[in-house]
Write an enzyme that holds these catalytic residues in place. Structure first.
Site, mmCIF file in Angstrom:
data_model
loop_
_atom_site.group_PDB
_atom_site.id
_atom_site.type_symbol
_atom_site.label_atom_id
_atom_site.label_comp_id
_atom_site.label_asym_id
_atom_site.label_seq_id
_atom_site.Cartn_x
_atom_site.Cartn_y
_atom_site.Cartn_z
ATOM 1 C CG ASP A 278 1.111 13.651 -11.625
ATOM 2 O OD1 ASP A 278 1.252 13.419 -10.412
ATOM 3 O OD2 ASP A 278 0.399 12.941 -12.368
ATOM 4 C CG HIS B 273 5.536 15.565 -2.323
ATOM 5 N ND1 HIS B 273 4.885 15.594 -3.543
ATOM 6 C CD2 HIS B 273 4.865 14.652 -1.571
ATOM 7 C CE1 HIS B 273 3.872 14.735 -3.513
ATOM 8 N NE2 HIS B 273 3.844 14.147 -2.338
ATOM 9 C CG LEU C 140 6.627 33.990 -14.321
ATOM 10 C CD1 LEU C 140 6.197 33.592 -15.729
ATOM 11 C CD2 LEU C 140 7.392 32.836 -13.662
HETATM 12 C C1 IPE Z 1 -2.840 16.467 -10.147
HETATM 13 O O1 IPE Z 1 -2.089 15.341 -9.866
HETATM 14 C C2 IPE Z 1 -2.708 17.458 -9.038
HETATM 15 C C3 IPE Z 1 -1.397 18.079 -8.872
HETATM 16 C C4 IPE Z 1 -0.341 17.862 -9.589
HETATM 17 C C5 IPE Z 1 -1.320 19.043 -7.813
HETATM 18 P P1 IPE Z 1 -2.733 14.047 -9.180
HETATM 19 O O2 IPE Z 1 -1.637 13.082 -8.997
HETATM 20 O O3 IPE Z 1 -3.488 14.447 -7.973
HETATM 21 O O4 IPE Z 1 -3.765 13.582 -10.282
HETATM 22 P P2 IPE Z 1 -4.414 12.149 -10.525
HETATM 23 O O5 IPE Z 1 -4.962 11.680 -9.211
HETATM 24 O O6 IPE Z 1 -3.330 11.255 -11.015
HETATM 25 O O7 IPE Z 1 -5.455 12.384 -11.574
HETATM 26 C C1 IPE Z 2 2.360 15.511 -7.748
HETATM 27 O O1 IPE Z 2 3.010 14.297 -7.588
HETATM 28 C C2 IPE Z 2 2.283 16.319 -6.483
HETATM 29 C C3 IPE Z 2 0.912 16.482 -5.957
HETATM 30 C C4 IPE Z 2 -0.171 15.964 -6.475
HETATM 31 C C5 IPE Z 2 0.790 17.261 -4.750
HETATM 32 P P1 IPE Z 2 2.239 13.028 -7.057
HETATM 33 O O2 IPE Z 2 2.377 12.993 -5.578
HETATM 34 O O3 IPE Z 2 0.857 12.970 -7.568
HETATM 35 O O4 IPE Z 2 3.112 11.885 -7.691
HETATM 36 P P2 IPE Z 2 2.597 10.495 -8.248
HETATM 37 O O5 IPE Z 2 1.552 10.788 -9.279
HETATM 38 O O6 IPE Z 2 2.026 9.735 -7.073
HETATM 39 O O7 IPE Z 2 3.818 9.858 -8.807
HETATM 40 MG MG MG Z 3 0.049 12.161 -9.254
#
Ligand code: IPE
Ligand code: IPE
Ligand code: MG
Length: 241
Positions: free
Chosen positions: A22, A39, A132
């Protein structure tokens, strides 16, 4: 006083590590870049951390790549994430070279046919790997996984293969996506959020949680080391004394 070790004890590694990757969006925002740039760098971090886990001898790594809730995001962003996955899988040869065994967990049915094909090729192409075990959680939701297991079990009841009284925790564990794998010992969440966001909710009943403010694109093997060192200081009791 209890002395904290400062290096990883490679004899006592967690068997299974889960990571909620995240913070990509915030990483990009901080740099005034589009979220997709986060990403892209996040995908690089994923490769380097998987490689590192393989190198040090971690047996299982489960990474959260896309949740059942992430479809709420703008279509451009969802498309960009799927494209990054495709690029990674086109490179599937690497899995073999690196001896990493890949498995996807989640509901893959709504994915595009070409992505499904690439997933199949990467799983089949790496099936004999002995390094792994890498689980990539894609269109994954812990609740969705429990529903999936419940349906499978209900069918067996309907067909008279089992009786409702035979349903126990072991049977549920045996019908979820990670059947036959050990539960995660530690779940890591970078980016400063302190929640599970529907990740491995059945499997993490006794997992250790580790949080960090580092955003996923900045996450380095040394951060993983810190998580493992912390894990190695903890006293897991599983309800005992
Ligand atoms: C969790 O992150 C999902 C992934 C990392 C794939 P999110 O960014 O979607 O989670 P929330 O919305 O902050 O809970
Ligand atoms: C995690 O990073 C990737 C996915 C959930 C696919 P985010 O896109 O949720 O990044 P933030 O939380 O908005 O910074
Ligand atoms: Mg996120």
């Amino acid at each position: 006083m209890f002395k904290k070790s400062i290096s990883v004890d490679f004899e006592r590694l967690p068997k299974h590590i889960g990571i909620i990757m995240d913070g990509n969006g915030r990483w990009a925002k901080k740099r005034k870049l589009p979220r997709t740039a986060g990403h892209t760098v996040g995908a690089k971090t994923f490769k380097s951390i998987a490689r590192y886990c393989n190198k040090i001898g971690i047996e299982y790594l489960t990474v959260y790549a896309f949740s059942t809730e992430n479809w709420k995001r703008p279509k451009d962003e969802v498309d960009a994430i799927m494209k990054l996955l495709k690029d990674y899988l086109v490179d599937a040869k690497n899995f073999k070279d690196e001896n990493i065994k890949v498995k996807f967990i989640g509901d893959l049915s709504p994915l595009s046919d070409d992505l499904k094909q690439l997933i199949k090729e990467s799983e089949e192409g790496s099936a004999d790997a002995t390094g792994l075990n890498l689980n990539i959680a894609l269109n994954y939701g812990g609740r969705d996984e429990i529903v999936y297991a419940a349906k499978k079990i209900a069918k067996k009841v309907k067909e008279g293969i089992i009786s409702p009284d035979e349903i126990d925790e072991k049977m549920i564990s045996g019908n979820i996506y990670t059947a036959s794998q050990p539960n995660p010992d530690i779940i890591i969440r970078p980016s400063g959020e302190y929640r599970i966001s529907n990740f491995l909710i059945w499997q993490s009943a006794y997992s250790e949680f580790w949080y960090s403010d580092v955003l996923w694109p900045d996450f380095k093997p040394k951060d993983l080391d810190r998580a493992i060192i912390d894990f190695q200081q903890r006293n897991r009791r599983f309800g005992g004394i």
